[in-house]
Scaffold this motif. Structure first.
Motif, PDB file in Angstrom:
ATOM      1  N   ALA A 134      42.979  34.981  29.074  1.00  0.00           N
ATOM      2  CA  ALA A 134      41.646  35.340  29.255  1.00  0.00           C
ATOM      3  C   ALA A 134      41.597  36.712  28.681  1.00  0.00           C
ATOM      4  O   ALA A 134      40.356  36.736  27.949  1.00  0.00           O
ATOM      5  CB  ALA A 134      41.345  35.402  30.556  1.00  0.00           C
ATOM      6  N   LYS A 135      42.389  37.776  28.887  1.00  0.00           N
ATOM      7  CA  LYS A 135      42.259  38.729  28.229  1.00  0.00           C
ATOM      8  C   LYS A 135      42.495  39.035  26.668  1.00  0.00           C
ATOM      9  O   LYS A 135      41.562  39.954  25.941  1.00  0.00           O
ATOM     10  CB  LYS A 135      43.131  39.896  28.806  1.00  0.00           C
ATOM     11  CG  LYS A 135      42.810  40.249  30.484  1.00  0.00           C
ATOM     12  CD  LYS A 135      41.377  40.712  30.244  1.00  0.00           C
ATOM     13  CE  LYS A 135      40.789  40.829  31.827  1.00  0.00           C
ATOM     14  NZ  LYS A 135      39.247  40.873  32.029  1.00  0.00           N
TER      15      LYS A 135
ATOM     16  N   ASN B 187      39.588  37.448  25.128  1.00  0.00           N
ATOM     17  CA  ASN B 187      38.177  38.142  25.882  1.00  0.00           C
ATOM     18  C   ASN B 187      37.005  37.116  26.422  1.00  0.00           C
ATOM     19  O   ASN B 187      36.079  37.087  26.244  1.00  0.00           O
ATOM     20  CB  ASN B 187      37.412  38.799  24.542  1.00  0.00           C
ATOM     21  CG  ASN B 187      36.348  39.846  25.448  1.00  0.00           C
ATOM     22  OD1 ASN B 187      36.337  40.293  26.197  1.00  0.00           O
ATOM     23  ND2 ASN B 187      35.258  39.888  24.237  1.00  0.00           N
ATOM     24  N   ILE B 188      37.822  36.189  27.088  1.00  0.00           N
ATOM     25  CA  ILE B 188      37.099  35.382  28.007  1.00  0.00           C
ATOM     26  C   ILE B 188      36.244  35.926  29.090  1.00  0.00           C
ATOM     27  O   ILE B 188      36.964  36.615  30.055  1.00  0.00           O
ATOM     28  CB  ILE B 188      37.884  34.166  28.629  1.00  0.00           C
ATOM     29  CG1 ILE B 188      38.498  33.448  27.280  1.00  0.00           C
ATOM     30  CG2 ILE B 188      37.273  33.185  29.416  1.00  0.00           C
ATOM     31  CD1 ILE B 188      39.605  32.285  27.768  1.00  0.00           C
ATOM     32  N   GLN B 189      35.002  36.012  29.166  1.00  0.00           N
ATOM     33  CA  GLN B 189      34.081  36.522  30.195  1.00  0.00           C
ATOM     34  C   GLN B 189      33.851  35.700  31.229  1.00  0.00           C
ATOM     35  O   GLN B 189      33.944  34.362  31.315  1.00  0.00           O
ATOM     36  CB  GLN B 189      32.913  36.820  29.849  1.00  0.00           C
ATOM     37  CG  GLN B 189      33.088  37.762  28.557  1.00  0.00           C
ATOM     38  CD  GLN B 189      33.454  38.962  28.911  1.00  0.00           C
ATOM     39  OE1 GLN B 189      33.360  39.783  29.769  1.00  0.00           O
ATOM     40  NE2 GLN B 189      34.486  39.522  28.045  1.00  0.00           N
ATOM     41  N   PRO B 190      33.914  36.053  32.699  1.00  0.00           N
ATOM     42  CA  PRO B 190      33.878  35.564  33.754  1.00  0.00           C
ATOM     43  C   PRO B 190      32.295  35.088  34.210  1.00  0.00           C
ATOM     44  O   PRO B 190      31.538  35.733  33.750  1.00  0.00           O
ATOM     45  CB  PRO B 190      34.470  36.362  34.743  1.00  0.00           C
ATOM     46  CG  PRO B 190      34.152  37.738  34.373  1.00  0.00           C
ATOM     47  CD  PRO B 190      34.149  37.719  32.889  1.00  0.00           C
TER      48      PRO B 190
ATOM     49  N   THR C  82      29.827  35.520  37.390  1.00  0.00           N
ATOM     50  CA  THR C  82      30.276  36.099  38.519  1.00  0.00           C
ATOM     51  C   THR C  82      29.006  35.289  39.489  1.00  0.00           C
ATOM     52  O   THR C  82      27.709  35.287  39.261  1.00  0.00           O
ATOM     53  CB  THR C  82      29.530  37.539  38.276  1.00  0.00           C
ATOM     54  OG1 THR C  82      30.468  38.119  37.457  1.00  0.00           O
ATOM     55  CG2 THR C  82      29.516  38.348  39.656  1.00  0.00           C
TER      56      THR C  82
ATOM     57  N   ASP D 123      34.222  36.852  40.477  1.00  0.00           N
ATOM     58  CA  ASP D 123      34.392  36.563  39.034  1.00  0.00           C
ATOM     59  C   ASP D 123      35.025  35.270  38.982  1.00  0.00           C
ATOM     60  O   ASP D 123      36.432  35.325  39.333  1.00  0.00           O
ATOM     61  CB  ASP D 123      35.066  37.793  38.389  1.00  0.00           C
ATOM     62  CG  ASP D 123      34.058  38.884  38.288  1.00  0.00           C
ATOM     63  OD1 ASP D 123      34.738  40.097  38.203  1.00  0.00           O
ATOM     64  OD2 ASP D 123      32.886  38.817  38.361  1.00  0.00           O
TER      65      ASP D 123
ATOM     66  N   TYR E 191      36.877  32.970  36.294  1.00  0.00           N
ATOM     67  CA  TYR E 191      37.311  32.932  34.789  1.00  0.00           C
ATOM     68  C   TYR E 191      37.757  31.446  34.735  1.00  0.00           C
ATOM     69  O   TYR E 191      38.668  30.805  35.336  1.00  0.00           O
ATOM     70  CB  TYR E 191      38.706  33.557  34.479  1.00  0.00           C
ATOM     71  CG  TYR E 191      38.218  35.086  34.672  1.00  0.00           C
ATOM     72  CD1 TYR E 191      38.522  35.864  35.707  1.00  0.00           C
ATOM     73  CD2 TYR E 191      38.007  35.920  33.509  1.00  0.00           C
ATOM     74  CE1 TYR E 191      38.098  37.195  35.553  1.00  0.00           C
ATOM     75  CE2 TYR E 191      37.682  37.195  33.420  1.00  0.00           C
ATOM     76  CZ  TYR E 191      37.782  37.890  34.599  1.00  0.00           C
ATOM     77  OH  TYR E 191      37.621  39.282  34.611  1.00  0.00           O
TER      78      TYR E 191
ATOM     79  N   LYS F   1      34.872  40.633  42.390  1.00  0.00           N
ATOM     80  CA  LYS F   1      34.138  40.957  41.445  1.00  0.00           C
ATOM     81  C   LYS F   1      34.621  42.335  40.696  1.00  0.00           C
ATOM     82  O   LYS F   1      34.628  43.392  41.486  1.00  0.00           O
ATOM     83  CB  LYS F   1      32.777  40.932  41.995  1.00  0.00           C
ATOM     84  CG  LYS F   1      31.906  41.333  41.047  1.00  0.00           C
ATOM     85  CD  LYS F   1      30.245  41.404  41.667  1.00  0.00           C
ATOM     86  CE  LYS F   1      29.237  42.129  40.553  1.00  0.00           C
ATOM     87  NZ  LYS F   1      28.105  42.084  41.423  1.00  0.00           N
TER      88      LYS F   1
ATOM     89  N   ASN G 278      40.881  43.228  39.029  1.00  0.00           N
ATOM     90  CA  ASN G 278      42.114  41.979  38.608  1.00  0.00           C
ATOM     91  C   ASN G 278      42.667  41.679  39.876  1.00  0.00           C
ATOM     92  O   ASN G 278      43.682  41.057  39.645  1.00  0.00           O
ATOM     93  CB  ASN G 278      42.770  42.877  37.508  1.00  0.00           C
ATOM     94  CG  ASN G 278      43.470  43.960  38.244  1.00  0.00           C
ATOM     95  OD1 ASN G 278      43.066  44.462  39.372  1.00  0.00           O
ATOM     96  ND2 ASN G 278      44.588  44.556  37.726  1.00  0.00           N
TER      97      ASN G 278
END
Lengths: 78, 231
Positions: free
Chosen positions: B155-156, B159-162, B164, B169, B171, B200, B203
């Motif tokens: 994910a990081k 750059n996968i965005q969650p 909310t 959050d 993912y 939210k 991590n």
């Protein structure tokens, strides 16, 4: 795991909505047993309202307590 | 023989001196005829220099190809890919590229407000093995924590965005063969995603489970409606 559940969690769609209470038994909430989102009532949880932002430590409510709270009608697996 | 030994000792103690001179003296000392082999030694030195320069140029070309990610060109330059790439990276003080080095890991310290256990216990208990009491359940094939950590890295890196929702959050991370559909309603379908839920903006893991394609969005998600055309 609580024996009694209300519905599928509207947030994570994996957990079950269960009835829980604060440890001092002063307040009852509906909580997802997976993502642990909390709501003040079964109605809010079922319709997918915004979960509570302040989460508190809880224990499972007994069937008698659920009935006394007036939420027994929401329990699906009685 | 003693001359060769003396010269070798001399060479060994003068390694900081000009390399060409060292090579010359070594050649002279072994061959014994300064005039006869001076020319050939010079040619040897010159050839050696050319070879060294060719190597330097080759490494530079390999490095340039790596930087522009032209791996076909890299392969065309290399005889021993691993060694040559390693030399290039090593001479520049770099190591193997890896997405993990600068990615902060997941925080598994969140304690369940209901059970008191940490997030690793929570995820393992809820999604580490089949539970037929659950109507829907994603079950990990292998270790739930390791799989989740791997999903976080993906994910990081990508750059996968969650999404909310409230103070969560969510993912949804593509990761092939992460688990299967369990629970009473699951038909053991293979799941190629990991849904990872954190507090939210943090991590800190709340829960994690394998899922199929994108799972149903939360009920509270604000779907944009098609605007009616005004007559």
């Amino acid at each position: 795991m609580s024996e009694y559940y209300i519905d599928e969690c509207p947030i994570c769609r994996q957990g079950a909505l269960i009835v829980v209470k604060t440890k001092d038994r002063n307040a009852f909430f509906v909580m997802c047993d997976d993502c642990e989102s909390q709501w003040e009532s079964p109605e809010e949880a079922i319709r997918g309202a915004e979960p509570l932002s302040d989460e508190v430590g809880v224990v499972d409510a007994t069937l008698e307590e659920i009935e006394k709270q007036g939420w027994i009608g929401y329990i699906k697996n009685l | 023989m003693s001359d060769v030994k003396d010269i070798a000792e001399s060479v060994a103690t003068r390694l900081d001196d000009n390399f060409n001179e060292i090579l010359f003296e070594w050649s002279y000392g072994l061959l014994g005829d300064r005039e006869q082999y001076q020319a050939s030694t010079a040619r040897d030195i010159h050839a050696f220099e050319n070879t060294v320069q060719s190597g330097i140029d080759k490494v530079q070309r390999i490095g340039d190809a790596i930087e522009r990610e032209d791996y076909q060109a890299v392969g065309g330059e290399l005889f021993d890919p691993a060694v040559s790439v390693g030399v290039f990276l090593g001479t520049r003080g770099k190591g193997l590229p890896g997405p993990d080095k600068n990615i902060p890991g997941l925080d598994w310290s969140k304690l369940s407000r209901r059970t008191g256990g940490d997030a690793a216990q929570h995820v393992t208990r809820n999604h580490g093995s089949l539970n037929l009491n659950k109507p829907n359940q994603g079950v990990f094939y292998s270790d739930a924590v390791e799989t989740t950590n791997d999903a976080w890295r993906i994910a990081k890196t990508e750059n996968i965005q969650p999404l909310t929702v409230g103070n969560r959050d969510i993912y949804v991370v593509p990761r092939a063969n992460s688990g299967y559909a369990g629970g009473a309603g699951g038909q053991l379908q293979n799941f190629d995603y990991v849904t990872l839920i954190t507090e939210k903006g943090t991590n800190r893991v709340v829960t994690s489970f394998p899922t199929g394609s994108t799972p149903p969005l939360p009920k509270s998600y604000d779907f944009p409606l098609l605007q009616e055309v005004k007559q």
